[in-house]
Design an enzyme around this catalytic site. Structure first.
Site, PDB file in Angstrom:
ATOM      1  N   CYS A   1     -26.325   7.052  21.920  1.00 10.01           N
ATOM      2  CA  CYS A   1     -24.913   8.669  21.710  1.00 10.01           C
ATOM      3  C   CYS A   1     -26.098   9.851  21.027  1.00 10.01           C
ATOM      4  O   CYS A   1     -27.043  10.233  22.092  1.00 10.01           O
ATOM      5  CB  CYS A   1     -24.345   8.043  20.906  1.00 10.01           C
ATOM      6  SG  CYS A   1     -23.188   9.015  20.877  1.00 10.01           S
ATOM      7  N   GLU A  10     -24.506  -1.367  21.340  1.00 11.20           N
ATOM      8  CA  GLU A  10     -24.727  -2.250  20.734  1.00 11.20           C
ATOM      9  C   GLU A  10     -23.684  -3.124  20.692  1.00 11.20           C
ATOM     10  O   GLU A  10     -23.107  -3.848  19.694  1.00 11.20           O
ATOM     11  CB  GLU A  10     -25.972  -1.729  19.643  1.00 11.20           C
ATOM     12  CG  GLU A  10     -24.715  -0.817  19.392  1.00 11.20           C
ATOM     13  CD  GLU A  10     -24.950   0.987  19.717  1.00 11.20           C
ATOM     14  OE1 GLU A  10     -25.303   1.026  20.780  1.00 11.20           O
ATOM     15  OE2 GLU A  10     -24.995   1.617  18.801  1.00 11.20           O
ATOM     16  N   HIS A  59     -21.802   3.317  23.241  1.00  9.74           N
ATOM     17  CA  HIS A  59     -22.846   2.073  22.368  1.00  9.74           C
ATOM     18  C   HIS A  59     -22.809   1.124  22.614  1.00  9.74           C
ATOM     19  O   HIS A  59     -22.201   0.108  22.467  1.00  9.74           O
ATOM     20  CB  HIS A  59     -22.617   1.973  20.367  1.00  9.74           C
ATOM     21  CG  HIS A  59     -22.278   3.591  20.217  1.00  9.74           C
ATOM     22  ND1 HIS A  59     -23.678   3.832  19.863  1.00  9.74           N
ATOM     23  CD2 HIS A  59     -21.226   4.669  20.388  1.00  9.74           C
ATOM     24  CE1 HIS A  59     -23.067   5.776  18.663  1.00  9.74           C
ATOM     25  NE2 HIS A  59     -22.007   5.877  20.220  1.00  9.74           N
TER      26      HIS A  59
END
Ligand code: GLN
Length: 550
Positions: free
Chosen positions: A398, A526, A524
């Site tokens: 990001c 993650e 994202h």
């Protein structure tokens, strides 16, 4: 749907199994790992064939976590539906491998607003609306609704904060009512801390005794007490806790620090915790099967290789601010038999190429994570430059992608003053700019571009190789984007935008050809990585770090 093996007496006349509830409360202090305990109990119950769903209650009056500084509360996690929530929801998803939504995180603000909105609609017409029963009834209904939505056999309810906090007292009262009304269907688990005070190493149980008394004073008797401590409980400590807190000695469970958080389900299983819970709930379930899970845990505990990855951020003093990145690296490590050692780099300290080189010395890769505001951005640019010039695997998440593009514009495209308008609203080359729809945003809460979205992936790119398909789904949280006006000049100079929004308007992935791994995502990845389903972006990154190490 009935998943677990339910003994016949537990089936209601309608044929539907009665829902079961496990309520997890914390005493003494926060940060005990209640979220990990909740997720581990959930994983144990899954391993016995039950369908579980977790709910987290946070007492603060915010509607969600979106406006809370990560320094105060740890990472803001994002769910598919765009809910910006407590980081424990991330822990649940990583352990349970299920997709949650905003209803799985009740905050004080959310539930109070819900009741007040109901009052305005006339739902409680004629009544004076009270904490008991109106608010507590809505809490119980909410929990049951989520249980039904997820077709859960067992609903796990984690109460944030600690017993005795003013802001969660009404929620604990609702849990008291729940166990009274759903008799035999609710198990109460208390997570406590057992400190060691003196040089002899005696484990002190008095704080737990006092905390339990507060809970009992609220009409709630724990069935099971999980004891956080540095080591196993002594027989004496166990006896005292059982005796004074009114639980069976075998219901006093060790929850000592383990090598990896993913080892906790087995740590609990070794002490028959799932059996105790199921007995309390009056259900049987199949024998525990954590074999596949434990294989992954074994790979984390005994890695064959090792790499060092720098994480550059500005919340590095509080590692919880980047917990999903840390865990995504653990998942990628488990799938590549590799331990990922982290080096935290404070970007505010990096002023030039030399200090970037110094900070990144000995690292096999670098991750530039998400962030907001101008502080530390010049340090991010220097890190991106060092990584590009030295072919150090780079993953920009990001903000980290946006600054990878700023660096490229400055040092490759010759636009020396390029910047994001977030850091410099008057920049001559606004290569990163506020998204058009954000320009009219007046309120701060839940107005980022949020949640799960489609990404169209270009063929013959690293992104395509990683995802192995032309359409991927990932979670977003941002207000700025790569300025579409600058896309042609960036592309002309060699930057490849290998992923874009489904309508082609927003650049979602940037990469550089001819590098080991120079990759940025507007989303994202993650947030969607789980131990049993690692993110392809993180696995690709760790593999590139391994190849760099040689
Ligand atoms: N501040 C940047 C934006 O709003 C990046 C956000 C983030 O990293 N999550 O676009």
């Amino acid at each position: 749907m009935l998943r677990g093996v339910i003994v016949s007496g537990e089936i209601e006349a309608s044929g539907a199994a009665r829902k079961k509830y496990v309520v997890i409360l914390g005493s003494l202090m926060s940060g005990l790992g209640k979220g990990i305990a909740t997720a581990s109990i959930g994983r144990q119950l899954q391993a016995r064939g039950f369908n579980v769903v977790p709910i987290k209650f946070d007492g603060y009056l915010n509607m969600d976590c979106g406006t809370i500084n990560p320094y105060k509360h740890g990472e803001v996690f994002v769910l598919d539906d765009g809910c910006e929530c407590d980081m424990d929801l991330g822990t649940y998803e990583r352990f349970l491998n299920i997709n949650l939504n905003g209803n799985n995180n009740i905050t004080g603000g959310k539930i109070l607003k819900y009741v007040i909105d109901n009052e305005r609609k006339g739902v409680y017409l004629g009544d004076d609306v009270q904490i008991v029963p109106h608010l507590t009834n809505e809490i119980k209904k909410w929990i049951k609704r989520v249980g039904n939505d997820f077709k859960a056999d067992v609903v796990l309810v984690e109460v944030g904060g600690t017993v005795g906090d003013l802001e969660n007292a009404y929620f604990i009262e609702a849990m008291r009512q729940l166990s009274l009304e759903e008799k035999g269907d609710v198990a109460i688990v208390q997570v406590t801390y057992v400190p060691v005070m003196d040089a002899v190493g005696e484990q002190k149980t008095k704080p737990t005794q006092h905390a339990t008394r507060i809970l009992q004073g609220m009409g709630v008797q724990p069935d099971i007490i999980l004891c956080r401590s540095g080591a196993k409980l002594s027989a004496d400590a166990r006896r005292k806790i059982a005796m004074f807190c009114n639980v069976q000695p075998e219901a006093v469970i060790d929850d000592y620090d383990s090598k990896t958080i993913y080892g906790v389900p087995q740590l609990f299983e070794n002490q028959n915790l799932s059996r105790l819970i199921l007995d309390r709930l009056g259900i049987k379930g199949k024998d525990s099967d954590l074999k596949k899970w434990n294989e992954l845990v074994g790979r984390i505990e005994n890695p064959k290789k090792k790499v060092t990855v720098a994480i550059t951020g500005k919340y590095t003093a509080l590692k919880d601010a980047y917990v999903s990145i840390k865990e995504a690296l653990v998942h990628a490590g488990a799938s590549t038999d590799c331990e990922v050692d982290l080096k935290w780099v404070e970007t505010t300290d990096i002023k030039d190429n030399k200090s970037a080189a110094e900070a990144l010395k000995g690292c096999d890769g670098i991750i530039v994570p998400g962030g907001y505001g101008p502080r530390g951005t010049e340090g991010k640019v220097e890190c991106a430059r060092y990584a590009r010039e030295n072919d150090l695997p780079y993953l920009g998440l990001c903000f980290g992608m946006q600054y990878m593009v700023v660096e490229f514009a400055r040092n490759v495209c010759g636009m020396k003053e390029a910047n994001s308008t977030e850091a410099d609203p008057k920049t001559k080359y606004p290569v990163v700019d506020l998204m058009p729809e954000q320009k009219f945003t007046e309120v701060m809460g839940a107005t980022n571009r949020l949640g799960l979205r489609e990404i169209a992936i270009k063929k013959d790119t690293l992104a395509h190789k990683l995802y192995g398909k032309s359409m991927a789904m990932e979670r977003f949280r941002h207000r700025y984007e790569i300025n579409p006006e600058y896309v042609p000049v960036l592309e002309k100079n060699g930057l490849v935008f290998s992923g874009a929004s489904a309508n082609g308007k927003i650049m979602e992935i940037a990469e550089l050809e001819g590098k080991r791994f120079y990759f940025g995502t507007q989303f994202h990845p993650e947030f969607s990585s789980r131990l049993e389903r690692p993110s392809p972006v993180f696995t690709g990154f760790v593999s590139a770090c391994l190849s760099k190490k040689g």
